[in-house]
Scaffold this active site. Structure first.
Site, mmCIF file in Angstrom:
data_model
loop_
_atom_site.group_PDB
_atom_site.id
_atom_site.type_symbol
_atom_site.label_atom_id
_atom_site.label_comp_id
_atom_site.label_asym_id
_atom_site.label_seq_id
_atom_site.Cartn_x
_atom_site.Cartn_y
_atom_site.Cartn_z
ATOM 1 N N HIS A 51 0.821 -1.219 0.000
ATOM 2 C CA HIS A 51 0.000 0.000 0.000
ATOM 3 C C HIS A 51 0.852 1.266 0.000
ATOM 4 O O HIS A 51 0.405 2.310 -0.466
ATOM 5 C CB HIS A 51 -0.994 -0.031 1.166
ATOM 6 C CG HIS A 51 -2.133 -0.977 0.925
ATOM 7 N ND1 HIS A 51 -3.455 -0.636 1.106
ATOM 8 C CD2 HIS A 51 -2.147 -2.266 0.489
ATOM 9 C CE1 HIS A 51 -4.221 -1.666 0.793
ATOM 10 N NE2 HIS A 51 -3.458 -2.685 0.427
ATOM 11 N N SER A 68 5.274 7.308 2.866
ATOM 12 C CA SER A 68 4.215 8.317 3.071
ATOM 13 C C SER A 68 3.016 7.734 3.811
ATOM 14 O O SER A 68 2.336 8.449 4.546
ATOM 15 C CB SER A 68 3.772 8.918 1.731
ATOM 16 O OG SER A 68 3.144 7.950 0.922
ATOM 17 N N HIS A 176 -1.558 -13.091 -1.548
ATOM 18 C CA HIS A 176 -2.805 -13.548 -0.934
ATOM 19 C C HIS A 176 -2.740 -15.011 -0.529
ATOM 20 O O HIS A 176 -3.679 -15.527 0.069
ATOM 21 C CB HIS A 176 -3.992 -13.219 -1.848
ATOM 22 C CG HIS A 176 -4.306 -11.752 -1.879
ATOM 23 N ND1 HIS A 176 -5.257 -11.191 -2.683
ATOM 24 C CD2 HIS A 176 -3.771 -10.716 -1.163
ATOM 25 C CE1 HIS A 176 -5.295 -9.876 -2.477
ATOM 26 N NE2 HIS A 176 -4.394 -9.566 -1.564
ATOM 27 N N THR A 196 -4.008 -22.311 3.526
ATOM 28 C CA THR A 196 -2.697 -22.332 4.175
ATOM 29 C C THR A 196 -2.133 -20.910 4.324
ATOM 30 O O THR A 196 -1.122 -20.579 3.713
ATOM 31 C CB THR A 196 -1.727 -23.185 3.333
ATOM 32 O OG1 THR A 196 -1.768 -22.679 1.974
ATOM 33 C CG2 THR A 196 -2.092 -24.649 3.338
ATOM 34 N N ASP A 201 2.497 -20.622 -0.721
ATOM 35 C CA ASP A 201 2.372 -21.774 -1.620
ATOM 36 C C ASP A 201 1.405 -21.437 -2.749
ATOM 37 O O ASP A 201 0.966 -20.289 -2.864
ATOM 38 C CB ASP A 201 1.897 -23.012 -0.838
ATOM 39 C CG ASP A 201 0.556 -22.784 -0.168
ATOM 40 O OD1 ASP A 201 -0.066 -21.707 -0.391
ATOM 41 O OD2 ASP A 201 0.111 -23.657 0.585
#
Ligand code: HEM
Ligand SMILES: [Ca+2]
Length: 340
Positions: A51, A68, A176, A196, A201
């Site tokens: 981000h 920032s 993710h 997991t 993975d």
């Protein structure tokens, strides 16, 4: 020609002696923030890296990987896409302040993100460059992707920053694979994106390709679609990346291809860390990053009770890799314990 190298106090050898000052910071992070786990704190540090870095645009401005998001948090945390980053800064902020005499906020966020990966089984060790200047201003709003964005918008956002489609799919899917949501399912925290969340993975590439059948909470919120695996939540953006004709074959290509995922993801995260920066003006301090934990898990699998019939084949040019089904009864994936 003799290259002079410096041995830091703990025995680490570095090409540039200026890097030695980072070693106590790395040690503090691994022992006292991450505590040796690929858990909530490590996941948060990786999301924070993203981000901060992605908030740059050739037309709209923003400083990229400049810190920032921490220094100008009063502005950037009001952006909808940064929902939940307040909790991450609550955990990471005290460490950033403690080490502010040694490094800039931009360096700290990228260092913490690189170190977070070394807590996760199967994740790559990425290089780390030091020397980012303090941020000049808050980034503008609407540069951080949202889970309700279209594939086209996501590809153009990453594309304008120099990411290929394959890198974009790898960096989103790979991250993710060690992640979950605190603010997508109302009143539930730490709902994993794959089976997991403490292992880097390719399971996410399987779980998201399965036909969605359920919502983990009461119903869907904006940017959420049905998941196939009890206890997990699926982002609409991940769902569409697995199915859109521009990305589906890339998505599928990572399923059960740990080596390709780790290398493409690692390359893309390193690119994120350099957004808004000039690599030749930074000092290579990669030696201070701890060793990666080698992948020690088996192939990706189908959850109990599901078969290849439940895969929603999307790529038109190659079949999804054949996977075996985990034995045993259908279970719910446990939520990710939240850091205190
Ligand atoms: C299209 C791009 C992306 C979208 C729309 C997106 C969206 C999201 C959303 C909605 C969450 C859940 C936040 C919450 O409710 O707590 C999340 C979590 C997360 N994202 Fe992404 N993301 C994207 C790309 C990335 C990338 C490129 C990275 C890292 C390189 C990343 C790392 C993470 C991590 C580690 C978490 C878990 C945080 C935690 O468990 O505390 N994401 N993402
Ligand atoms: Ca995983």
């Amino acid at each position: 020609l003799v290259t002079r190298r410096t041995v830091c106090a703990d025995g680490t050898t570095v090409a540039n002696g200026a890097c030695c000052k980072l070693i106590p910071v790395v040690q503090d992070l691994t022992e006292n923030l991450f505590e040796g786990e690929c858990g909530d704190a490590a996941h948060g540090a990786l999301r924070l890296l993203f981000h901060d870095a992605i908030a740059i645009s050739p037309t709209l401005g923003g400083g990229g990987a400049d810190g920032s998001i921490a220094v100008f948090n009063a502005t950037e945390l009001t952006f909808h896409a940064n929902t939940g980053i307040d909790d991450v800064l609550d955990a990471v902020g005290p460490f950033l302040l403690k080490h502010a005499d040694v490094m800039s906020a931009g360096d700290f966020i990228q260092l913490a993100g690189a170190v977070s990966l070394t807590q996760c089984n199967g994740a790559p060790r990425i290089p780390f460059m030091m020397g980012r200047a303090p941020p000049k201003a808050a980034a503008p709003n609407l540069l951080v992707p949202e889970p309700f964005d279209s594939v086209q918008d996501i590809l153009s956002r990453f594309g304008e920053l120099g990411f290929t489609t394959e890198e974009t799919v790898a960096v989103i899917g790979g991250s993710h694979s060690i992640a979950g949501a605190d603010d997508v399912v109302p009143n539930e925290e730490g709902i994993p994106f794959d089976q997991t969340p403490d292992i880097f993975d390719t399971q996410i590439f399987v779980d998201v390709q399965l036909r969605g059948t359920l919502f983990p909470g009461q119903g869907n919120t904006q940017g959420e679609v049905e998941t196939a695996v009890p206890g997990t939540v699926r982002l609409q953006s991940d769902h569409l990346l697995a199915r859109d004709s521009a990305t589906n074959c890339f998505w599928q290509s990572f399923a059960n291809n740990q080596a390709k995922l780790a290398s493409t993801f690692g390359q893309a995260v390193f690119k994120l860390s350099l957004l808004g920066q000039t690599q030749s003006k930074l000092i290579d301090c990669s030696e201070v990053i701890p060793k990666a934990i080698p992948f020690s898990h088996g192939p990706a699998t189908l959850p109990p009770g599901q078969t290849m019939e439940d895969i929603e084949q999307a790529c038109a040019t190659a079949p999804f890799p054949t996977l075996s089904t985990q034995p045993g009864p259908v279970t719910s994936v446990p939520s990710i314990p939240q850091a205190a």
